[in-house]
Design an enzyme around this catalytic site. Structure first.
Site: not given
Length: 353
Positions: A73, A127
């Site tokens: 991400d 994350e």
């Protein structure tokens, strides 16, 4: 958009391809699908999936297993997609943090059919947002066996330098009390904000430790990061809160760090709000020593918190190592050096070949 990944591409071109698949936290499905499809085409890997996290592993019966992990991400796009190349630099959202590291890991997964150690590749989601949504944390709860290993490398941007372990972090509130009164008759009250002066005196006099852990020097810090207090412009306040943040070395557990803060603020009202443990680098382990030899350079301590802490909690020593520059993370003009991406691929291939 065709999101299929060609793992035979040059690692720089693969990085650009991955960058162009937008994957802001919570919207990783398209990239996770592409990663899973590319890995399932490799017969030497066993591939598993949990949500938008994909795990692939060799099962060769080697005496050691290493884990190579990276999040897929990014922070929100800031007019920095699609990617573009200018000379040696690849610009785009997530180039440094950390799609260049993800590309390196994918190239390793494709190239290493028979590595000298068994390898687990972990590509995880979420994350960059609140910890409870972190894909690696979810995997550690749902499938801890998938993350088992003797040593782990988190492909966080480190500018090509090994950064061992990570610091722990905790926050606490130091509270001072007073008595409300009208500010025109302040002698009838006790000012809680004025009472916070000794708290700041403690912090100004504090001398941070610089302990050496597994050969790396960590520099701790205990600092005020917020002050709140006050009722109204004509009221003597009866409460003031100084929020402090302690960044501690991995020779302390989270509870030992809390006890240290209690000792520093002995006599003050104290309440802890959150905390996360540190992680030892484990550079004294033979597999870690081989990694240091392959990468070269002088390892340094990670002065911050990263997901290596999760591996440490599972009993797996870990380091941070990636081609991106951490100083460029989350910037609109984020970029990664194509030569450093290729260098990281060479070093890891050397280590595992």
């Amino acid at each position: 958009m065709d999101t299929r990944l060609d793992l035979t591409q040059d690692v720089g071109a693969l990085t650009a391809r991955i960058v162009d698949v937008e994957s802001v936290s919570g919207n990783e499905k398209a990239l996770a699908d592409a990663v899973e499809e590319a890995l399932r085409a490799l017969p030497h890997l066993r591939v598993e999936r949990d949500g938008d996290s994909v795990v692939a592993r060799t099962e060769l019966g080697r005496g050691e297993r290493v884990v190579i992990a990276g999040h897929i991400d990014t922070v929100p796009v800031a007019d920095n997609l699609p990617s573009r190349v200018e000379g040696d630099l690849l610009y785009g959202c997530g180039t440094s943090d950390m799609k260049s590291g993800v590309a390196v890991a994918l190239k390793l997964a494709a190239a290493l059919e028979a590595p000298n150690r068994d390898v687990t590749y972990v590509f995880y989601d979420c994350e960059e947002i609140e910890a409870e949504r972190n894909g690696l944390l979810r995997l550690s709860r749902n499938h801890p066996g998938w993350l088992a290993g003797d040593f782990a490398v988190l492909m966080e941007p480190t500018d090509g330098v090994i950064e061992g372990g990570c610091q722990g972090t905790l926050r606490a509130q130091v509270v001072t009390r007073g008595k409300r009164a009208h500010s025109a008759r302040s002698w009838l009250g006790v000012n809680a904000i004025h009472a916070a002066g000794p708290v700041l005196d403690v912090l100004n006099a504090y001398r941070a430790r610089t302990p050496v852990v597994d050969g790396l020097e960590y520099h701790e810090g205990l600092n005020a990061v917020g002050v709140t207090g006050g009722v109204a412009g004509n009221v003597i306040p009866d409460e003031c809160v100084v929020t402090v943040n302690y960044r501690f070395a991995p020779d302390l557990s989270l509870e030992e760090a809390r006890e240290h803060v209690r000792e520093v603020f002995d006599g003050f009202e104290l309440r802890f709000t959150d905390g996360a443990p540190a992680a030892r680098p484990g550079l004294n382990h033979p597999v870690a020593a081989a990694f240091v030899t392959a990468v070269g350079g002088v390892p340094r301590a990670k002065l911050g918190w990263t997901d290596v802490s999760l591996f440490s909690g599972l009993g797996v020593p870990a380091v941070n190592y990636g081609p991106g520059d951490p100083n460029l993370a989350h910037q609109r003009g984020e970029f990664a050096s194509l030569s450093k991406i290729a260098e990281a691929e060479r070093h890891l291939l050397s280590w595992l070949s």
